[in-house]
Write a protein that holds these residues in place. Structure first.
Motif, short mmCIF file in Angstrom:
data_model
loop_
_atom_site.label_atom_id
_atom_site.label_comp_id
_atom_site.label_asym_id
_atom_site.label_seq_id
_atom_site.Cartn_x
_atom_site.Cartn_y
_atom_site.Cartn_z
N CYS A 7 -2.57 8.21 6.12
CA CYS A 7 -3.48 7.42 5.27
C CYS A 7 -4.74 8.63 5.24
CB CYS A 7 -4.16 6.34 5.93
SG CYS A 7 -2.83 5.07 5.94
N CYS A 12 0.74 -1.12 0.01
CA CYS A 12 0.03 0.14 -0.10
C CYS A 12 0.77 1.42 0.13
CB CYS A 12 -0.90 -0.12 1.26
SG CYS A 12 -2.09 -1.13 1.43
N TRP A 13 1.89 1.39 0.88
CA TRP A 13 2.85 2.49 0.96
C TRP A 13 3.51 2.70 -0.32
CZ3 TRP A 13 1.53 5.78 4.15
CH2 TRP A 13 1.14 5.74 5.45
N SER A 23 -5.20 3.84 0.81
CA SER A 23 -5.35 4.52 2.12
C SER A 23 -6.45 3.75 3.00
CB SER A 23 -5.82 5.88 1.81
OG SER A 23 -4.80 6.65 1.11
N TYR A 27 -4.06 11.26 2.51
CA TYR A 27 -4.19 10.98 1.20
C TYR A 27 -5.70 10.58 0.78
CZ TYR A 27 0.67 10.84 0.53
OH TYR A 27 2.06 11.18 0.37
N LEU A 28 -6.29 10.06 1.70
CA LEU A 28 -7.63 9.56 1.59
C LEU A 28 -8.42 10.96 1.17
CD1 LEU A 28 -9.84 7.34 1.42
CD2 LEU A 28 -10.26 7.60 3.72
N ALA A 65 -4.94 5.67 -4.99
CA ALA A 65 -4.81 6.06 -3.51
C ALA A 65 -5.96 6.13 -2.56
CB ALA A 65 -4.57 7.70 -3.76
N LEU A 111 1.32 4.65 -2.85
CA LEU A 111 1.16 6.03 -2.42
C LEU A 111 2.51 6.74 -2.72
CD1 LEU A 111 -0.43 5.72 1.22
CD2 LEU A 111 -1.28 6.40 -1.21
#
Length: 241
Positions: A219, A64-65, A158, A222-223, A154, A68
Protein backbone atom coordinates in the motif's frame (compact mmCIF):
# COMPACT_ATOMS: atom_id res chain seq x y z
CA UNK A 1 -2.56 -45.45 -63.31
CA UNK A 2 -5.46 -45.51 -60.88
CA UNK A 3 -2.94 -45.68 -58.01
CA UNK A 4 -1.07 -42.60 -59.28
CA UNK A 5 -4.31 -40.65 -59.63
CA UNK A 6 -5.36 -41.63 -56.13
CA UNK A 7 -1.96 -40.60 -54.70
CA UNK A 8 -2.12 -37.24 -56.50
CA UNK A 9 -5.60 -36.57 -55.12
CA UNK A 10 -4.48 -37.46 -51.62
CA UNK A 11 -1.49 -35.12 -51.93
CA UNK A 12 -3.69 -32.25 -53.08
CA UNK A 13 -6.12 -32.81 -50.21
CA UNK A 14 -3.26 -32.91 -47.71
CA UNK A 15 -1.73 -29.76 -49.18
CA UNK A 16 -5.06 -27.90 -49.05
CA UNK A 17 -5.55 -29.02 -45.46
CA UNK A 18 -2.08 -27.81 -44.51
CA UNK A 19 -2.61 -24.46 -46.21
CA UNK A 20 -6.01 -24.13 -44.54
CA UNK A 21 -4.51 -24.85 -41.10
CA UNK A 22 -1.73 -22.36 -41.77
CA UNK A 23 -4.23 -19.67 -42.82
CA UNK A 24 -6.32 -20.37 -39.72
CA UNK A 25 -3.22 -20.07 -37.54
CA UNK A 26 -2.36 -16.73 -39.13
CA UNK A 27 -5.91 -15.49 -38.61
CA UNK A 28 -5.78 -16.48 -34.93
CA UNK A 29 -2.44 -14.69 -34.48
CA UNK A 30 -3.78 -11.57 -36.18
CA UNK A 31 -6.93 -11.64 -34.04
CA UNK A 32 -4.79 -12.00 -30.90
CA UNK A 33 -2.54 -9.12 -32.00
CA UNK A 34 -5.47 -6.80 -32.64
CA UNK A 35 -7.29 -7.66 -29.42
CA UNK A 36 -4.51 -8.15 -26.84
CA UNK A 37 -4.91 -4.59 -25.55
CA UNK A 38 -8.71 -4.89 -25.61
CA UNK A 39 -8.41 -8.02 -23.48
CA UNK A 40 -6.44 -6.02 -20.89
CA UNK A 41 -9.11 -3.30 -20.93
CA UNK A 42 -11.81 -5.93 -20.46
CA UNK A 43 -9.83 -7.42 -17.58
CA UNK A 44 -9.63 -3.94 -16.05
CA UNK A 45 -13.41 -3.59 -16.39
CA UNK A 46 -13.91 -7.00 -14.77
CA UNK A 47 -11.75 -5.85 -11.83
CA UNK A 48 -13.95 -2.78 -11.53
CA UNK A 49 -17.18 -4.77 -11.58
CA UNK A 50 -15.75 -7.23 -9.04
CA UNK A 51 -14.70 -4.29 -6.84
CA UNK A 52 -18.22 -2.84 -7.03
CA UNK A 53 -19.74 -6.17 -5.99
CA UNK A 54 -17.17 -6.50 -3.17
CA UNK A 55 -18.04 -3.04 -1.84
CA UNK A 56 -21.76 -3.75 -1.98
CA UNK A 57 -21.21 -7.00 -0.07
CA UNK A 58 -19.04 -5.37 2.59
CA UNK A 59 -15.69 -6.79 1.44
CA UNK A 60 -13.84 -3.49 1.60
CA UNK A 61 -10.28 -4.83 1.49
CA UNK A 62 -10.98 -6.93 -1.59
CA UNK A 63 -12.59 -3.92 -3.29
CA UNK A 64 -9.44 -1.83 -2.74
CA UNK A 65 -7.09 -4.53 -4.01
CA UNK A 66 -9.18 -5.03 -7.14
CA UNK A 67 -8.88 -1.31 -7.91
CA UNK A 68 -5.08 -1.59 -7.58
CA UNK A 69 -5.02 -4.57 -9.96
CA UNK A 70 -7.04 -2.45 -12.40
CA UNK A 71 -4.37 0.24 -11.98
CA UNK A 72 -1.69 -2.11 -13.32
CA UNK A 73 -3.88 -3.35 -16.16
CA UNK A 74 -4.71 0.18 -17.28
CA UNK A 75 -1.05 1.17 -17.44
CA UNK A 76 -0.37 -1.88 -19.62
CA UNK A 77 -3.19 -1.77 -22.18
CA UNK A 78 -2.10 1.39 -24.00
CA UNK A 79 1.51 0.24 -24.15
CA UNK A 80 0.47 -3.14 -25.58
CA UNK A 81 -1.77 -1.50 -28.20
CA UNK A 82 1.02 0.79 -29.39
CA UNK A 83 3.65 -1.95 -29.31
CA UNK A 84 1.48 -4.26 -31.45
CA UNK A 85 0.27 -1.40 -33.67
CA UNK A 86 -3.29 -2.27 -32.70
CA UNK A 87 -4.71 1.12 -31.67
CA UNK A 88 -8.35 1.57 -32.66
CA UNK A 89 -11.42 3.67 -31.91
CA UNK A 90 -13.05 0.62 -30.32
CA UNK A 91 -10.04 0.11 -28.06
CA UNK A 92 -10.11 3.77 -26.96
CA UNK A 93 -13.82 3.55 -26.10
CA UNK A 94 -13.35 0.27 -24.27
CA UNK A 95 -10.49 1.77 -22.27
CA UNK A 96 -12.68 4.73 -21.26
CA UNK A 97 -15.53 2.44 -20.21
CA UNK A 98 -13.10 0.34 -18.15
CA UNK A 99 -11.60 3.44 -16.53
CA UNK A 100 -15.03 4.82 -15.67
CA UNK A 101 -16.06 1.48 -14.14
CA UNK A 102 -12.91 0.85 -12.09
CA UNK A 103 -11.60 4.31 -11.27
CA UNK A 104 -14.97 6.04 -11.21
CA UNK A 105 -17.82 3.92 -9.88
CA UNK A 106 -15.80 1.26 -8.06
CA UNK A 107 -13.49 3.81 -6.41
CA UNK A 108 -16.36 6.07 -5.37
CA UNK A 109 -17.97 3.16 -3.51
CA UNK A 110 -14.92 3.03 -1.23
CA UNK A 111 -16.34 6.24 0.25
CA UNK A 112 -19.94 5.05 0.46
CA UNK A 113 -21.84 4.88 3.75
CA UNK A 114 -25.51 5.23 4.60
CA UNK A 115 -25.02 8.97 5.18
CA UNK A 116 -26.44 11.48 2.72
CA UNK A 117 -23.26 13.57 2.53
CA UNK A 118 -21.12 10.53 1.76
CA UNK A 119 -23.50 9.54 -1.02
CA UNK A 120 -23.32 13.05 -2.44
CA UNK A 121 -19.52 12.84 -2.29
CA UNK A 122 -19.67 9.54 -4.21
CA UNK A 123 -21.80 11.15 -6.91
CA UNK A 124 -19.43 14.13 -7.14
CA UNK A 125 -16.45 11.81 -7.43
CA UNK A 126 -18.07 9.81 -10.26
CA UNK A 127 -19.02 13.02 -12.09
CA UNK A 128 -15.46 14.34 -11.75
CA UNK A 129 -14.09 11.12 -13.29
CA UNK A 130 -16.65 11.45 -16.08
CA UNK A 131 -15.57 15.06 -16.65
CA UNK A 132 -11.93 14.04 -16.61
CA UNK A 133 -12.48 11.35 -19.24
CA UNK A 134 -14.53 13.72 -21.44
CA UNK A 135 -11.72 16.30 -21.44
CA UNK A 136 -8.92 13.78 -21.80
CA UNK A 137 -7.44 15.52 -24.87
CA UNK A 138 -5.32 18.54 -24.04
CA UNK A 139 -4.24 19.57 -27.54
CA UNK A 140 -0.62 19.18 -26.45
CA UNK A 141 1.15 15.93 -27.46
CA UNK A 142 1.86 13.55 -24.58
CA UNK A 143 -0.03 15.69 -22.06
CA UNK A 144 -3.25 15.25 -20.08
CA UNK A 145 -5.56 18.02 -18.83
CA UNK A 146 -6.55 17.23 -15.24
CA UNK A 147 -5.16 14.49 -13.03
CA UNK A 148 -5.68 11.05 -14.62
CA UNK A 149 -8.33 9.24 -12.58
CA UNK A 150 -6.13 6.14 -12.29
CA UNK A 151 -3.83 7.95 -9.83
CA UNK A 152 -6.60 9.40 -7.69
CA UNK A 153 -8.13 5.90 -7.46
CA UNK A 154 -4.82 4.34 -6.41
CA UNK A 155 -4.32 7.00 -3.74
CA UNK A 156 -7.80 6.46 -2.31
CA UNK A 157 -7.52 2.65 -2.37
CA UNK A 158 -4.05 2.67 -0.76
CA UNK A 159 -4.99 5.26 1.86
CA UNK A 160 -8.15 3.31 2.69
CA UNK A 161 -6.20 0.10 3.27
CA UNK A 162 -3.47 1.80 5.31
CA UNK A 163 -5.86 3.79 7.50
CA UNK A 164 -8.28 0.96 8.14
CA UNK A 165 -11.05 2.76 6.26
CA UNK A 166 -10.69 6.05 8.10
CA UNK A 167 -13.66 7.84 6.54
CA UNK A 168 -12.90 11.43 7.67
CA UNK A 169 -9.43 11.19 6.11
CA UNK A 170 -10.77 9.53 2.95
CA UNK A 171 -13.36 12.28 2.53
CA UNK A 172 -10.65 14.95 2.62
CA UNK A 173 -8.49 13.02 0.15
CA UNK A 174 -11.48 12.49 -2.16
CA UNK A 175 -12.25 16.23 -2.21
CA UNK A 176 -8.65 17.00 -3.17
CA UNK A 177 -8.68 14.31 -5.86
CA UNK A 178 -11.89 15.76 -7.31
CA UNK A 179 -10.28 19.21 -7.49
CA UNK A 180 -7.16 17.80 -9.15
CA UNK A 181 -9.19 15.88 -11.74
CA UNK A 182 -11.39 18.79 -12.80
CA UNK A 183 -8.55 21.31 -12.79
CA UNK A 184 -7.02 22.59 -16.05
CA UNK A 185 -3.51 21.68 -14.93
CA UNK A 186 -1.43 19.76 -17.46
CA UNK A 187 0.04 16.39 -16.53
CA UNK A 188 2.48 14.35 -18.63
CA UNK A 189 1.52 11.15 -20.39
CA UNK A 190 3.81 8.84 -18.39
CA UNK A 191 3.89 5.79 -20.71
CA UNK A 192 5.59 3.80 -17.96
CA UNK A 193 6.21 0.67 -20.04
CA UNK A 194 7.57 2.60 -23.03
CA UNK A 195 9.95 4.93 -21.27
CA UNK A 196 13.11 4.77 -19.15
CA UNK A 197 14.19 1.49 -17.62
CA UNK A 198 13.60 2.73 -14.07
CA UNK A 199 9.92 3.35 -14.85
CA UNK A 200 9.58 -0.22 -16.08
CA UNK A 201 11.26 -1.31 -12.85
CA UNK A 202 8.69 0.69 -10.87
CA UNK A 203 5.92 -1.11 -12.74
CA UNK A 204 7.53 -4.51 -12.16
CA UNK A 205 7.89 -3.60 -8.49
CA UNK A 206 4.17 -2.87 -8.40
CA UNK A 207 3.42 -6.38 -9.65
CA UNK A 208 5.79 -7.93 -7.11
CA UNK A 209 4.36 -5.85 -4.29
CA UNK A 210 0.79 -6.71 -5.22
CA UNK A 211 1.23 -10.47 -5.31
CA UNK A 212 4.31 -11.21 -3.19
CA UNK A 213 4.44 -8.60 -0.43
CA UNK A 214 2.58 -8.18 2.85
CA UNK A 215 -0.15 -5.60 2.61
CA UNK A 216 1.29 -2.48 4.40
CA UNK A 217 4.48 -2.22 2.25
CA UNK A 218 2.45 -2.77 -0.92
CA UNK A 219 0.00 0.00 0.00
CA UNK A 220 2.85 2.39 0.82
CA UNK A 221 4.47 1.55 -2.51
CA UNK A 222 1.33 2.37 -4.52
CA UNK A 223 0.64 5.46 -2.46
CA UNK A 224 4.15 6.87 -3.01
CA UNK A 225 4.03 5.96 -6.70
CA UNK A 226 0.74 7.81 -7.25
CA UNK A 227 1.56 10.81 -5.06
CA UNK A 228 4.91 11.25 -6.87
CA UNK A 229 2.97 11.71 -10.11
CA UNK A 230 1.07 14.62 -8.54
CA UNK A 231 4.05 16.23 -6.80
CA UNK A 232 6.71 15.75 -9.48
CA UNK A 233 4.82 15.23 -12.74
CA UNK A 234 7.35 16.80 -15.10
CA UNK A 235 10.65 16.06 -13.39
CA UNK A 236 9.82 12.38 -12.80
CA UNK A 237 7.07 11.27 -15.14
CA UNK A 238 7.37 13.28 -18.35
CA UNK A 239 7.34 10.94 -21.33
CA UNK A 240 10.74 10.38 -22.93
CA UNK A 241 10.05 7.52 -25.30
Amino acid sequence: MILLSSSSGLFQCTNKLFLSDEATGLQIKEFARKNAANALSLANMVMGIASILSSLNGHHHAACWLVLIGYLLDLADGAVARQLDACSALGAKLDDFADFTTFGIATSLLLRTSGLLDNILCVCYVLSVFTRLCFFTSGIPFMYRGLPCIYSAAILASASLLSGENLPMLRVIAVFMILFMISQTFYPHDRVLESQAWKKAVYAGGIVMLFCSSFPPACVYYLLWSVSYILFPTSLWSSKV
